[in-house]
Design a protein around this motif. Structure first.
Motif, PDB file in Angstrom:
ATOM      1  N   ASP A   1       0.825  -1.216   0.000  1.00  0.00           N
ATOM      2  CA  ASP A   1       0.000   0.000   0.000  1.00  0.00           C
ATOM      3  C   ASP A   1       0.858   1.265   0.000  1.00  0.00           C
ATOM      4  O   ASP A   1       0.509   2.252  -0.631  1.00  0.00           O
ATOM      5  CB  ASP A   1      -1.023   0.004   1.138  1.00  0.00           C
ATOM      6  CG  ASP A   1      -0.563  -0.737   2.349  1.00  0.00           C
ATOM      7  OD1 ASP A   1       0.633  -1.063   2.388  1.00  0.00           O
ATOM      8  OD2 ASP A   1      -1.369  -0.991   3.243  1.00  0.00           O
TER       9      ASP A   1
ATOM     10  N   ASP B   1       1.229  -9.016  -9.198  1.00  0.00           N
ATOM     11  CA  ASP B   1       0.220  -9.512  -8.271  1.00  0.00           C
ATOM     12  C   ASP B   1      -1.122  -8.810  -8.497  1.00  0.00           C
ATOM     13  O   ASP B   1      -2.169  -9.449  -8.537  1.00  0.00           O
ATOM     14  CB  ASP B   1       0.683  -9.257  -6.835  1.00  0.00           C
ATOM     15  CG  ASP B   1       0.700 -10.527  -6.012  1.00  0.00           C
ATOM     16  OD1 ASP B   1       0.277 -11.571  -6.552  1.00  0.00           O
ATOM     17  OD2 ASP B   1       1.129 -10.482  -4.865  1.00  0.00           O
ATOM     18  N   ALA B   2      -1.048  -7.487  -8.638  1.00  0.00           N
ATOM     19  CA  ALA B   2      -2.282  -6.707  -8.782  1.00  0.00           C
ATOM     20  C   ALA B   2      -2.999  -7.028 -10.086  1.00  0.00           C
ATOM     21  O   ALA B   2      -4.224  -7.025 -10.141  1.00  0.00           O
ATOM     22  CB  ALA B   2      -1.966  -5.220  -8.703  1.00  0.00           C
TER      23      ALA B   2
ATOM     24  N   ARG C   1      -9.252  -3.657  -8.476  1.00  0.00           N
ATOM     25  CA  ARG C   1      -9.613  -3.684  -7.062  1.00  0.00           C
ATOM     26  C   ARG C   1      -8.381  -3.625  -6.141  1.00  0.00           C
ATOM     27  O   ARG C   1      -8.335  -2.868  -5.189  1.00  0.00           O
ATOM     28  CB  ARG C   1     -10.407  -4.960  -6.783  1.00  0.00           C
ATOM     29  CG  ARG C   1     -11.143  -5.005  -5.495  1.00  0.00           C
ATOM     30  CD  ARG C   1     -12.245  -6.038  -5.586  1.00  0.00           C
ATOM     31  NE  ARG C   1     -11.791  -7.225  -6.313  1.00  0.00           N
ATOM     32  CZ  ARG C   1     -11.249  -8.290  -5.729  1.00  0.00           C
ATOM     33  NH1 ARG C   1     -11.087  -8.313  -4.442  1.00  0.00           N
ATOM     34  NH2 ARG C   1     -10.869  -9.338  -6.441  1.00  0.00           N
ATOM     35  N   GLU C   2      -7.373  -4.434  -6.458  1.00  0.00           N
ATOM     36  CA  GLU C   2      -6.203  -4.503  -5.583  1.00  0.00           C
ATOM     37  C   GLU C   2      -5.527  -3.144  -5.481  1.00  0.00           C
ATOM     38  O   GLU C   2      -5.113  -2.710  -4.409  1.00  0.00           O
ATOM     39  CB  GLU C   2      -5.183  -5.517  -6.112  1.00  0.00           C
ATOM     40  CG  GLU C   2      -5.665  -6.961  -6.118  1.00  0.00           C
ATOM     41  CD  GLU C   2      -6.459  -7.284  -7.359  1.00  0.00           C
ATOM     42  OE1 GLU C   2      -6.802  -6.352  -8.122  1.00  0.00           O
ATOM     43  OE2 GLU C   2      -6.744  -8.469  -7.573  1.00  0.00           O
TER      44      GLU C   2
ATOM     45  N   ARG D   1      -7.567  -0.791  -3.463  1.00  0.00           N
ATOM     46  CA  ARG D   1      -7.529  -1.143  -2.050  1.00  0.00           C
ATOM     47  C   ARG D   1      -6.211  -0.704  -1.421  1.00  0.00           C
ATOM     48  O   ARG D   1      -6.186  -0.106  -0.361  1.00  0.00           O
ATOM     49  CB  ARG D   1      -7.712  -2.647  -1.891  1.00  0.00           C
ATOM     50  CG  ARG D   1      -8.187  -3.057  -0.522  1.00  0.00           C
ATOM     51  CD  ARG D   1      -8.171  -4.552  -0.387  1.00  0.00           C
ATOM     52  NE  ARG D   1      -6.840  -5.061  -0.615  1.00  0.00           N
ATOM     53  CZ  ARG D   1      -6.581  -6.216  -1.216  1.00  0.00           C
ATOM     54  NH1 ARG D   1      -7.529  -6.956  -1.656  1.00  0.00           N
ATOM     55  NH2 ARG D   1      -5.334  -6.626  -1.382  1.00  0.00           N
ATOM     56  N   TRP D   2      -5.120  -0.973  -2.102  1.00  0.00           N
ATOM     57  CA  TRP D   2      -3.818  -0.584  -1.555  1.00  0.00           C
ATOM     58  C   TRP D   2      -3.728   0.932  -1.410  1.00  0.00           C
ATOM     59  O   TRP D   2      -3.261   1.441  -0.407  1.00  0.00           O
ATOM     60  CB  TRP D   2      -2.696  -1.093  -2.469  1.00  0.00           C
ATOM     61  CG  TRP D   2      -2.442  -2.551  -2.317  1.00  0.00           C
ATOM     62  CD1 TRP D   2      -2.748  -3.316  -1.235  1.00  0.00           C
ATOM     63  CD2 TRP D   2      -1.835  -3.418  -3.281  1.00  0.00           C
ATOM     64  NE1 TRP D   2      -2.363  -4.610  -1.468  1.00  0.00           N
ATOM     65  CE2 TRP D   2      -1.798  -4.708  -2.714  1.00  0.00           C
ATOM     66  CE3 TRP D   2      -1.312  -3.239  -4.553  1.00  0.00           C
ATOM     67  CZ2 TRP D   2      -1.253  -5.790  -3.373  1.00  0.00           C
ATOM     68  CZ3 TRP D   2      -0.772  -4.321  -5.204  1.00  0.00           C
ATOM     69  CH2 TRP D   2      -0.748  -5.590  -4.630  1.00  0.00           C
TER      70      TRP D   2
END
Lengths: 433, 218
Positions: free
Chosen positions: B89, B136-137, B206-207, B210-211
């Motif tokens: 994040d 990853d994201a 989304r990822e 969110r981060w």
């Protein structure tokens, strides 16, 4: 629940103090053992005294209640905080104390008023006033207002309802049934007035309480942080100071501490190796090799999945072998480890920018790479390839398909099965000078 | 990139020790025109000196790295995030605020200089770890954008080539090595990296949201 404890008067206080109630020693409120501790006698003696006083006119009961209200409430503390293992909590801090306090004030006021007022008045006026007063005190006595707790809200609401009931009762009893609607109206008016006046204050109080709670949580966190830093970082720093002449040891210590701190700050809970995921297992493997050989390993992982089955263990063992090999023989300042847990396969890349090697020139003691890495991967239906470019480093690529022990998988990046020790591999075609 | 004048660099970090280390590393190679230790000081300094590149710590008193970038919407300075943190994040928040790259403080002097030059010329800089975060994201095939979130499919997925480049970055390859490996030019590698950076900053995945939001709440 017979109390057979000896009075804890071993370390008698130098001055007399308000007896403290100890929750774990009580029959009723814990008054008798509290007095017994101060006087240095058995609690049973005090209990008998109370019983005798109660039998002869009820005085004992009143005294008991008064003492219970007055005494400080003690809670068990860790040994450092208080020599006798208890810390006093000011009276009024517990709910039971507050409610009993409110009740006794109301009852006392009623008894006093009964004597003072003429006979006809008290029944009509006193009871409603008492009910209203009790409601007011009940609402007020919730010292720590926490609106998120339904019980608190119920208490406040209950208190306000009692006030309303008292006001209505007073009017109806004194002026007759016909005024009931007006009484209701008046009560509602008074109530809403009270709410209007009191609500902002309650709100502020609630905000203050939650602020205090936050502060307390922060203090706890700080303490935990301090404890952790003391156990880890400060210890390591002192070790480093002692090992200042040995750069390798110092580097190793610093690196290990850095990793631990990172894990603690960002990694969440430490996992045991029984239920760890691929990511955790990879990080642990890297950490262990780094500890042994002192070469920093930069680990990056993408995706995640279970990391404990037999095939994954083989992959991790092969990874470890490749990492050890790079750390020991490449001469590189650091090793890059990249793992990706994909939908169909797991890939691991171990890369160093060290000396590299030529397959034919590899001494036999370094055949470990071929045997343990490539052999291990093949037995599990995976593949391994080693690509080395003298002067530019080495990369070991491990691929494990997820769909079964032996499967027709496709290698990424042109990795070929059992293509071990391919010096100057086809996908590194350009001469780099 | 190959200017006669050295690049003008501003150093923003609240730790004097770190600033001293970076200063020593870059001595004589770039022109360090100023240093700041908090958000307000950094904003003022960057306004006053108008540097080419700002080396920006992710964590700062008085806000954080993203706060500095957000306070300077009109600046021509380019930001390179410098951090000891490995939290996704932190990194994603500063990139989405507008930083053009992310490197850890453990980076070597030559690599840091290369990163500064690359950022100054408008390219993106990915440390292996940042490349890992991006992979990853963007991993799940389906973007799964929120119901009301308008989402641009172009921004929400990586091309195969971009994925390849990122994977090599995560494996520790330098741009030059990636170019050799994929038999493309360094310029092409750079343009892939810049394209990925753009997606990282603009995508609604989304990822990433969110981060970025996890950090924005502080």
């Amino acid at each position: 629940m017979l109390c057979t404890m000896k009075p804890a008067s071993v370390t008698a206080a130098p001055y007399w103090q308000v007896p403290r109630l100890r929750p774990e020693r009580r029959w009723l409120g814990g008054v008798a053992p509290a007095i017994a501790v101060e006087l240095g006698v058995e609690p049973l003696v005090i209990r008998l005294a109370f019983v005798v006083l109660t039998m002869s006119g009820g005085l004992g009961l009143a005294l008991y209640a008064a003492a219970w209200l007055w005494f400080t409430y003690a809670v068990r503390a860790s040994d450092r905080e208080s020599p006798d293992g208890y810390v006093p909590v000011p009276k009024g801090r517990t709910r039971a104390h507050r409610i009993v306090g409110v009740l006794s004030v109301v009852v006392g006021a009623m008894l006093a008023a009964r004597r003072a007022l003429p006979a006809g008045v008290h029944d009509a006026a006193l009871w409603p006033v008492a009910v209203a007063a009790f409601g007011l005190l009940l609402a007020w006595s919730s010292g720590e207002v926490d609106w998120s707790e339904p019980r608190e809200l119920a208490r406040a609401a209950g208190g306000l309802s009692l006030i309303a009931a008292g006001v209505i009762g007073f009017i109806v009893l004194n002026f007759g049934r016909t005024v009931a609607p007006q009484a209701l109206l008046l009560a509602t008016g008074i109530l809403s007035l009270v709410v209007t006046i009191v609500a902002p204050w309650l709100w502020r109080a609630a905000a203050q309480v939650s602020h205090q709670r936050l502060e307390r949580a922060r203090a706890v966190e700080r303490a935990e942080l301090a404890a952790h830093l003391h156990d880890s970082v400060l210890q390591t720093l002192s070790l480093i100071t002692r090992n200042a002449d040995d750069p390798a040891a110092t580097r190793k210590l610093a690196r290990r501490q850095e990793r631990e701190l990172r894990q603690w700050l960002f990694g969440g809970t430490a996992q045991t190796s029984e239920n760890e995921t691929f990511r955790e297992a990879l990080a642990r493997t890297a950490a262990e090799v780094e500890d042994q050989h002192g070469v920093p390993i930069e680990t990056v992982s993408v995706g995640d999945g279970p990391g404990t089955d037999e095939r994954m263990q083989a992959l991790l063992a092969a990874t470890r072998e490749a990492l050890v090999n790079a750390s020991r023989h490449s001469g590189a300042a650091s090793v890059d480890l990249f793992g990706e847990f994909g939908a169909n396969q797991v890939e691991v890349f171990v890369r160093d920018k060290g000396c590299g090697f030529v397959a034919e020139a590899v001494p036999t003691d370094r055949r470990g790479l071929e045997e343990s890495v490539v052999g291990r991967m093949q037995r599990m239906g995976g593949q391994a390839s080693v690509t080395s470019n003298p002067g530019h480093g080495t990369e070991v690529v491990l691929v494990l398909p997820l769909d079964g022990p032996v499967g027709g998988s496709h290698a990424p990046d042109g990795a070929q099965p059992s293509a071990a020790n391919v010096a100057a591999a086809p996908h590194l075609p350009k001469a780099r000078t | 990139m190959t200017q006669s004048d050295p690049l003008r660099v501003v150093l923003v970090d609240d730790h004097e020790l770190v600033r001293a280390g970076v200063r020593a590393t870059l001595a004589g190679r770039v022109d360090i025109v100023g240093e700041a230790g908090d958000v307000a000081g950094a904003v003022e300094l960057i306004r006053a000196t108008n540097p080419d590149v700002v080396l920006l710590d992710v964590h700062l008193p008085g806000g954080n790295g993203p706060a500095v970038i957000a306070s300077l919407p009109a600046t021509t300075a380019r930001f390179l995030a410098l951090s000891v943190s490995d939290a996704a994040d932190d990194v994603i928040a500063v990139i989405r605020a507008g930083a053009r790259g992310y490197v850890t403080k453990a980076i070597g002097g030559d690599e840091l200089l290369t990163a500064i030059e690359r950022v100054a010329s408008g390219d993106a800089v990915f440390s292996p770890r940042l490349a890992g975060f991006v992979l990853d994201a963007f991993r799940a095939q389906q973007p799964e954008a929120g119901p009301s979130q308008e989402s641009d499919p172009e921004l929400d997925r990586l091309t195969n080539r971009e994925r390849e480049v990122l994977q090599l970055l995560a494996r520790g390859y330098a741009y030059k090595e990636i170019a050799d490996r994929l038999t493309i030019s360094i310029k092409t590698v750079e343009s892939h990296a810049s394209a990925v950076l753009r997606k990282l900053q603009l995508s609604n995945r989304r990822e990433l949201r969110r981060w970025a939001e996890a950090r924005a709440l502080e």
